[in-house]
Design a protein around this motif. Sequence first.
Motif, PDB file in Angstrom:
ATOM      1  N   GLU A 147      10.711  10.650   9.600  1.00  0.00           N
ATOM      2  CA  GLU A 147      11.262  12.006   9.840  1.00  0.00           C
ATOM      3  C   GLU A 147      10.578  13.142   8.903  1.00  0.00           C
ATOM      4  OE1 GLU A 147      13.117  13.854  12.781  1.00  0.00           O
ATOM      5  OE2 GLU A 147      13.177  11.615  12.503  1.00  0.00           O
ATOM      6  N   ARG A 148       9.542  13.549   9.574  1.00  0.00           N
ATOM      7  CA  ARG A 148       8.460  14.435   8.605  1.00  0.00           C
ATOM      8  C   ARG A 148       9.345  15.698   8.142  1.00  0.00           C
ATOM      9  NH1 ARG A 148       4.309  17.435  12.923  1.00  0.00           N
ATOM     10  NH2 ARG A 148       5.957  18.590  14.092  1.00  0.00           N
ATOM     11  N   LEU A 190      10.391  10.151  -0.201  1.00  0.00           N
ATOM     12  CA  LEU A 190       8.996   9.708   0.101  1.00  0.00           C
ATOM     13  C   LEU A 190       9.091   8.665   1.686  1.00  0.00           C
ATOM     14  CD1 LEU A 190       6.184   9.273  -0.436  1.00  0.00           C
ATOM     15  CD2 LEU A 190       6.863   7.253  -1.719  1.00  0.00           C
ATOM     16  N   TYR A 191      10.162   7.917   1.372  1.00  0.00           N
ATOM     17  CA  TYR A 191      10.361   6.866   2.839  1.00  0.00           C
ATOM     18  C   TYR A 191      10.762   7.841   4.021  1.00  0.00           C
ATOM     19  CZ  TYR A 191       9.587   2.942  -0.195  1.00  0.00           C
ATOM     20  OH  TYR A 191       9.212   1.945  -0.880  1.00  0.00           O
ATOM     21  N   ALA A 205      17.242   1.726   4.471  1.00  0.00           N
ATOM     22  CA  ALA A 205      18.068   2.978   4.808  1.00  0.00           C
ATOM     23  C   ALA A 205      17.216   4.028   5.526  1.00  0.00           C
ATOM     24  CB  ALA A 205      19.089   3.137   3.552  1.00  0.00           C
ATOM     25  N   ALA A 206      16.348   4.663   4.599  1.00  0.00           N
ATOM     26  CA  ALA A 206      15.600   5.619   5.001  1.00  0.00           C
ATOM     27  C   ALA A 206      14.847   5.569   6.340  1.00  0.00           C
ATOM     28  CB  ALA A 206      14.472   6.024   4.249  1.00  0.00           C
ATOM     29  N   ALA A 207      14.745   4.257   6.980  1.00  0.00           N
ATOM     30  CA  ALA A 207      14.221   4.044   8.152  1.00  0.00           C
ATOM     31  C   ALA A 207      15.105   4.460   9.217  1.00  0.00           C
ATOM     32  CB  ALA A 207      13.768   2.510   8.451  1.00  0.00           C
ATOM     33  N   ASN A 241       0.870  -1.151   0.056  1.00  0.00           N
ATOM     34  CA  ASN A 241       0.023   0.021   0.015  1.00  0.00           C
ATOM     35  C   ASN A 241       0.792   1.280   0.010  1.00  0.00           C
ATOM     36  OD1 ASN A 241      -2.204   1.541   0.166  1.00  0.00           O
ATOM     37  ND2 ASN A 241      -2.438   1.368   2.497  1.00  0.00           N
ATOM     38  N   ARG A 242       1.561   1.587  -0.929  1.00  0.00           N
ATOM     39  CA  ARG A 242       2.298   2.588  -1.290  1.00  0.00           C
ATOM     40  C   ARG A 242       2.367   3.342  -2.301  1.00  0.00           C
ATOM     41  NH1 ARG A 242       7.629  -1.413  -0.761  1.00  0.00           N
ATOM     42  NH2 ARG A 242       7.213  -2.330   1.487  1.00  0.00           N
ATOM     43  N   THR A 243       2.708   4.686  -2.650  1.00  0.00           N
ATOM     44  CA  THR A 243       2.688   5.204  -3.763  1.00  0.00           C
ATOM     45  C   THR A 243       3.884   4.883  -4.543  1.00  0.00           C
ATOM     46  OG1 THR A 243       2.163   7.358  -2.570  1.00  0.00           O
ATOM     47  CG2 THR A 243       2.905   7.718  -4.646  1.00  0.00           C
ATOM     48  N   PHE A 244       3.318   4.549  -5.932  1.00  0.00           N
ATOM     49  CA  PHE A 244       4.449   4.081  -6.846  1.00  0.00           C
ATOM     50  C   PHE A 244       5.236   5.088  -7.422  1.00  0.00           C
ATOM     51  CE2 PHE A 244       5.488   2.370 -11.355  1.00  0.00           C
ATOM     52  CZ  PHE A 244       6.121   1.261 -10.806  1.00  0.00           C
TER      53      PHE A 244
END
Length: 881
Positions: free
Chosen positions: A184-185, A178-179, A213-215, A11-14
């Motif tokens: 981290e807004r 995006l991630y 990595a983004a996490a 359920n993610r933006t492509f």
Amino acid sequence: MGSARAAHLPNRTFVGRADDVVALEARLREARIVTLLGPPGVGKTHLAAHVARRAAEGDAYPGGVHWCALTSVRDATSLVGAIREATARVPAPEPHDDDLAALRSRGRSLIVLDDADAQVELLGDALDDWQQSLPEVTWLVTSRRRLARRGEHCFDIGPLPTPEVFDPTGDAATLFALYARSVERDFSWEGQEAELAALLRHLDGLPLAIELAAARLRVLSLVQLEAALRESYQILGLDSPLHRAIESSWTQLAEPLRRGLAQCTAFRGGFGLDATGAVVEVEGPLLDLLQDLRDASLLRATVNGPEARYEMLGVIDAFVTERADPALSRAARERHEAHFLARASAWHREGDVDALRREHHNLVAIHRRAMDSARPRAALEVAVALSLLAPSLGYGWCEALITTALDAAGREALPEPLVARALEARGTLRRFLGRPAESEDDLRACLALAQGDAPLEARALSGLGNGAAARGCWSEARDRLSEALALLATTSDLAAQGRTRVMRAATWFNEDEPDRAARDLEDGLALLREVGDRHFEAIAAASLGFVELARGRTAVARTLLDEGRAMLQSLDDEHWSAVTQGYLALSEHEQEAPPATVRALLDEAVTTLARLGVKRAEGVTRGQRGLVRLEQGDLEGASADLYEALRLHRAQAPDHVGLTLAWLAALAAEKGELTSAEAHLERAREALEPHRRPGFRAALDIVGVLVGVHAARVAVANGTESPETPPPSPAPHPGLEPRAAQRLEARARRALEATRDRARRELDRDVLVIHEEGRWFRAPGANEGVSLRRRRALGPILGALGQARRQQPGRALAIDALVAAGWPSERVMARAGIDRVYNAVATLRRLGLRDAILRRDNGYLLDPDTELVMTREELDLSAHG
């Protein structure tokens, strides 16, 4: 998702992959079974889900679009059960008893079988049957392994592109942002673009690796994250989905394939078939190993060029390196080094830049391993070969590779021939880096060691000649290059002879001998084309463009410059491509291209040369940009560029110092700073005195007149001197620089004329003022101008009278000449022409020129006793009062 089951879809933006989406949809229209292949974490499931959603929104599959995850499938029964469950939401028109027969009567259907890696054989057997029994079903399979069954169409997808230069709009950067903002807004990469570009390259552009990595931005900064990834992929997590997927692929490999893959970790940045045969020891056919590893998505392959290339992703390489037998890997690295050391020496000797560029990652890896294990001789062999790639890899970087290896060993511990080659290569690099004394020391030391090696002696002499050229000593440079040519004549090295002729051509070109330069270039080009030296052929073509531009043959020059730049770009020679682009910008400028187009070309060229550290070329191109800015009226930008060019020239190109000071004199004069302009002129003359640069001297002479023109303009504006005509310009001289000076001088004269016009109008109302094309006039004693824009013939007739008065005062302009001016596109009978001119003159007299227009027997003229000012200015007519 219509009839498709969406519960198991991400359920993610492509993001991105627009070309893949279109190509996959086309393949599904053509084939019954399409296997979507790719390495772990590349986004196969995500792409399949996106295509399935799009398909469910259309009418291509009336029988439905169905999603079936195979993660829990263990046997044929559970496989059929999973598919029946996935397709059960679409009721069959009639009840059926057999397993999947309900699908037959529903019309064309699309079934996505996701994550088939563990059940490739089972699924392959089933699809063999279903192709016959279910002709209306199209199957889309996601897998890291090929099914290898009849009717299967493979659709490989690779990682997202990660270019060297950061692209904020690229798919990889967009996905990372995006991630990152999901954890981290306030995430922003501003000021950290280089770190993010490096990070994305470490991650191989793998979407799952990017997500993992983004996490980590929850606990690490972007800088820390990039540094950690540089050291180890373990930062992504030892129990991450990516790690588990790679481990699953490794576990499913047969032992011979594991051994083959482990040996492939010796390579860096890709490898070809010959190198694989030299490095990887296999029990069976080598091609079978490569195909099996590619079919398992553990090797990537590029097979659409002249030679197939293979590559392993960094995350897979790191995993395999940890699991492989150290002795097996060490032996592979030894064979890797032996193979590429032998090839690198040959490539350097033959000038095979294409091969070096193709394998430079492997060569850099050898240099690093050799330095780490205290084997500087191997490191030096590689460094010398890589020096040929300095125009794209960077001169400073290549120089450092050679220096670190030489310093680690000491010259006395290395073979003299290798030291001589290293000194020649480093001397050339140091010349481009703006270190002339060190360059000359290296080249002279090379000459002392290279006695008897004619090609190497010739290269050292050419380097010394080019060093003399960098000092502006063109005669000395030519002598050295001619000496090198004499040595090369005793060899069969036609490529070196061609290159040296191209170098010698520059000495003629810079002494304003374009014909001799062209002869050397044409002779050199013939030799280079004969031996297929594409790199120097491109440089020679571009250099011919420089010559033709200096001759003023702008269209011919443009063709040659475009051809040369295209070839250089295809060869990744950023240095010469940027130099050529600077001259291309000047040709565009001379053809009056839009200023933004010219500036964009120059901006890119300056940025590239500054990044590469090529000081002389950067200074010349900055000077070109400063001159263009001066001509375009950007005086502040011109000043910044010219002073920076002057700083670079004083260290790297002393013959350009005088020219740059001349442009600074023109700049100061235009700003009205006459004392500064005179001082710059004096220093320019002194700087040019030791150098034979006829074109530069001609430009300086013109600038001297230009300064006088601006001095007259300032005097007229201040009312301190009568507006006397400055001395005429010197005789025209061929070349870019004199032409530019002439354009600046012409602009200065126009500015003087405009200042005179304003002064006359302000100081004396008893003058007749006429626009050069007759668009308006102001009669003597009048306070306001009269517009003739809407009066069809009056303006041209008055303009013609004004031009005649300026050229031949007291001589009347004949009636037929006035008819031709007023009605140029009409055939007017003699009697009618007389009437028309009479009426036009009567109207002009009525508008205020009664006493200014006189009649003579053969025509009309403006009163020679009335003072006249012709102007080009478009003024607010109401401001003339």
